[in-house]
Enzyme design. Structure first.
Site, short mmCIF file in Angstrom:
data_model
loop_
_atom_site.label_atom_id
_atom_site.label_comp_id
_atom_site.label_asym_id
_atom_site.label_seq_id
_atom_site.Cartn_x
_atom_site.Cartn_y
_atom_site.Cartn_z
N HIS A 89 1.56 4.34 -2.87
CA HIS A 89 1.59 5.80 -2.72
C HIS A 89 2.86 6.36 -3.35
CE1 HIS A 89 -1.91 6.40 -0.31
NE2 HIS A 89 -1.48 5.78 0.77
N GLU B 99 -6.10 6.70 -1.52
CA GLU B 99 -5.97 5.55 -0.60
C GLU B 99 -6.53 4.28 -1.23
OE1 GLU B 99 -4.22 5.53 2.00
OE2 GLU B 99 -3.90 7.68 2.14
N HIS C 88 0.84 -1.20 0.00
CA HIS C 88 0.00 0.00 0.00
C HIS C 88 0.88 1.26 0.00
CE1 HIS C 88 -3.49 2.52 1.35
NE2 HIS C 88 -2.51 3.20 1.92
N GLU C 89 1.86 1.29 0.89
CA GLU C 89 2.73 2.47 0.98
C GLU C 89 3.59 2.61 -0.28
OE1 GLU C 89 2.00 4.49 3.25
OE2 GLU C 89 0.81 3.11 4.45
ZN LIG Z 1 -2.39 5.17 2.50
#
Ligand SMILES: [Zn+2]
Length: 212
Positions: free
Chosen positions: A60, A136, A56-57
């Site tokens: 980003h 997100e 997830h990071e």
């Molecule tokens: Zn996030």
């Protein structure tokens, strides 16, 4: 005070001294870009779940979400300042006598400017939050596509919810004005159902990594 400890360029915040909540984030620009994990998260999640959080990071990071957020806040701030300028001047023209000042440049106008700034932020919050929730959600998609571990993703969200005590399905008012992330219930549903690779469908972010 949280203390940073560099672990192979993945800084870990020793948040365990201050809180039992778990968190991870990506921050910085150019040479200071980094993914930060809280040590509470490493203690609570198993390896597959930590990998989903890293995915997830990394999403980003790879999809340039920090720069996109900065771009939106820069454009938004300029637009908000212009709006405040227009509205404040209109109010001064109409209520100058009551206010006791006739120019925005007058230091006495500061409370008026601050009040209008608050109102502008309140009105802009749903847009800012909506954009953040979109980023997100895409980071969640990236994490699922790169790890393909739906169950670990769902379980990591469950643990996040348990530790952070977030409301799984907040009401729409709360979602619009308070939620920078999709509601945890929606994230779990997405983690449970998003698996295009099982139907041979193309991945949205497949070009960013090699197929396993
Ligand atoms: Zn996030």
């Amino acid at each position: 005070m949280a203390v940073f400890r560099a672990v192979r360029r993945k800084p870990v915040v020793r948040s365990g001294r201050d809180t039992t909540t778990v968190n991870a984030y990506v921050t910085g620009l150019f040479g200071t870009k980094r993914i930060v994990l809280w040590d509470t998260l490493l203690a609570r999640l198993d390896e597959d779940e930590v990998l989903v959080v890293m995915g997830h990071e990394m999403g980003h990071y790879v999809l340039n979400h920090v720069a996109q957020g900065l771009m939106l806040s820069s454009i938004g701030t300029i637009f908000a300042l212009y709006l405040i300028h227009r509205v404040a001047n209109a109010l001064i023209r109409r209520f100058g006598a009551r206010f006791g000042f006739y120019r925005l440049a007058d230091i006495a106008s500061v409370p008026l400017i601050l009040m209008l700034a608050e109102v502008t932020m309140l009105l802009g919050a749903p847009v800012v939050n909506g954009f953040s929730r979109h980023l997100e959600h895409e980071a969640d998609r990236f994490a699922l596509e790169i790890t393909r571990t739906n169950r670990a993703a769902g379980l990591s969200f469950v643990k996040l919810q348990e530790d952070n005590l977030s409301v799984p399905y907040p009401g729409w008012l709360s979602k619009l004005w308070r939620s920078s992330h999709p509601p945890i219930g929606e994230r779990i549903e997405f983690a449970n159902t998003y698996r295009p690779w099982t139907h041979g469908e193309p991945l949205v972010y497949g070009s960013y990594f090699r197929d396993p």
